[in-house]
Scaffold this motif. Structure first.
Motif, short mmCIF file in Angstrom:
data_model
loop_
_atom_site.label_atom_id
_atom_site.label_comp_id
_atom_site.label_asym_id
_atom_site.label_seq_id
_atom_site.Cartn_x
_atom_site.Cartn_y
_atom_site.Cartn_z
N TYR A 64 31.10 29.81 45.25
CA TYR A 64 30.69 29.93 43.85
C TYR A 64 29.72 28.79 43.54
N ALA A 65 28.52 29.15 43.13
CA ALA A 65 27.43 28.18 42.96
C ALA A 65 27.28 27.70 41.52
N GLY A 66 28.23 28.03 40.68
CA GLY A 66 28.12 27.64 39.28
C GLY A 66 27.55 28.80 38.47
N GLY A 67 27.19 28.54 37.26
CA GLY A 67 26.67 29.59 36.39
C GLY A 67 27.80 30.21 35.59
N ASN A 68 27.64 31.48 35.26
CA ASN A 68 28.60 32.17 34.42
C ASN A 68 29.81 32.61 35.25
N ALA A 69 30.89 31.87 35.13
CA ALA A 69 32.10 32.15 35.90
C ALA A 69 32.69 33.51 35.52
N ARG A 70 32.60 33.86 34.27
CA ARG A 70 33.15 35.14 33.79
C ARG A 70 32.43 36.31 34.44
N ALA A 71 31.12 36.26 34.47
CA ALA A 71 30.34 37.33 35.10
C ALA A 71 30.63 37.39 36.60
N TRP A 72 30.77 36.23 37.24
CA TRP A 72 31.08 36.18 38.66
C TRP A 72 32.41 36.86 38.94
N LEU A 73 33.44 36.52 38.14
CA LEU A 73 34.76 37.12 38.33
C LEU A 73 34.74 38.61 38.03
N LEU A 74 34.08 39.02 36.94
CA LEU A 74 34.06 40.44 36.59
C LEU A 74 33.32 41.26 37.64
N THR A 75 32.34 40.69 38.31
CA THR A 75 31.67 41.38 39.41
C THR A 75 32.66 41.62 40.55
N ILE A 76 33.45 40.61 40.86
CA ILE A 76 34.46 40.75 41.91
C ILE A 76 35.48 41.81 41.50
N VAL A 77 35.90 41.79 40.24
CA VAL A 77 36.88 42.77 39.75
C VAL A 77 36.30 44.18 39.83
N ARG A 78 35.06 44.33 39.42
CA ARG A 78 34.42 45.66 39.47
C ARG A 78 34.39 46.19 40.90
N ASN A 79 33.96 45.36 41.83
CA ASN A 79 33.89 45.78 43.23
C ASN A 79 35.28 46.08 43.78
N ALA A 80 36.25 45.25 43.43
CA ALA A 80 37.63 45.48 43.88
C ALA A 80 38.19 46.78 43.29
N ALA A 81 37.85 47.05 42.04
CA ALA A 81 38.33 48.28 41.40
C ALA A 81 37.79 49.52 42.10
N TYR A 82 36.50 49.52 42.40
CA TYR A 82 35.93 50.69 43.06
C TYR A 82 36.44 50.84 44.49
N SER A 83 36.67 49.74 45.18
CA SER A 83 37.27 49.81 46.52
C SER A 83 38.69 50.35 46.42
N TRP A 84 39.45 49.86 45.45
CA TRP A 84 40.82 50.31 45.26
C TRP A 84 40.85 51.81 44.91
N LEU A 85 39.97 52.22 44.01
CA LEU A 85 39.93 53.64 43.62
C LEU A 85 39.58 54.53 44.81
N ALA A 86 38.64 54.09 45.63
CA ALA A 86 38.25 54.88 46.80
C ALA A 86 39.42 55.03 47.78
N ARG A 87 40.24 53.99 47.90
CA ARG A 87 41.39 54.04 48.81
C ARG A 87 42.56 54.82 48.24
N ASN A 88 42.75 54.78 46.92
CA ASN A 88 43.99 55.26 46.33
C ASN A 88 43.90 56.52 45.48
N ARG A 89 42.70 56.95 45.16
CA ARG A 89 42.59 58.13 44.29
C ARG A 89 41.46 59.04 44.74
#
Length: 190
Positions: A64-89
């Protein structure tokens, strides 16, 4: 190095990573859970996604290089959500919870909702919430995602553009179309 014992640097770096994780990620867990809930459709799945995203964020906290921590985390959440959805639904199935989940979550994170004056006002608010939730859930995925990121999570156009890997103009267009579809749908609601 604290004592000259081999391995102290590793312990110190793990401790530093944990402290950085606490400072960068933990303040935004409510927003992460909210986004995951909107993407997965229910709170139980959202919790699984956020847990997976937190593991990924902790593993990548050194990068993490600094900047907007919220946007960084939400990007990770978004990617994790789509990976999870692809595996589980299956792609065609999308369960949708209700906005009461978000109200409960907000109350749990210290945000309070104003008290209603009467039972009638409370009933009207619940009907309005259900209508709005149904209208948002009915939006096509790219529009719903952009609307949730901007209007619910408050991200900037630039942050959404980077997160979705689309031009800012596309973000603006999707948001305008999402809002237009919402207004049209809410105008038809009884």
């Amino acid at each position: 190095m604290l004592s000259g014992v081999p391995g102290d640097e590793t312990v110190l770096s793990e401790q530093a990573a944990t402290e950085r994780f606490g400072a960068v990620v933990l303040p935004h867990l409510g927003d992460a859970l909210s986004l995951a809930r909107w993407l997965t459709g229910n709170m139980a799945d959202a919790e699984d996604v956020v847990q997976e995203a937190c593991l990924k964020a902790h593993a990548g906290i050194a990068s993490y290089a600094g900047g907007n921590a919220r946007a960084w985390l939400l990007t990770i959440v978004r990617n994790a959500a789509y990976s999870w959805l692809a595996r589980n639904r299956p792609r065609a199935v999308m369960a949708v919870g209700d906005l009461a989940d978000l109200d409960d979550m907000a109350a749990g994170h210290g945000a309070s909702m104003p008290d209603m004056e009467s039972p009638e006002a409370s009933l009207i608010a619940k009907a309005d919430t259900a209508t709005l939730e149904a209208a948002i859930a009915g939006l096509p995925e790219p529009f719903r995602e952009t609307l949730v990121l901007r209007d619910i999570n408050g991200l900037s156009y630039r942050e959404i553009s980077a997160m979705l890997n689309v031009p800012i103009g596309t973000v603006m267009s999707r948001l305008a179309r999402a809002r237009g579809l919402l207004m049209s749908e809410l105008g038809r609601a009884p």
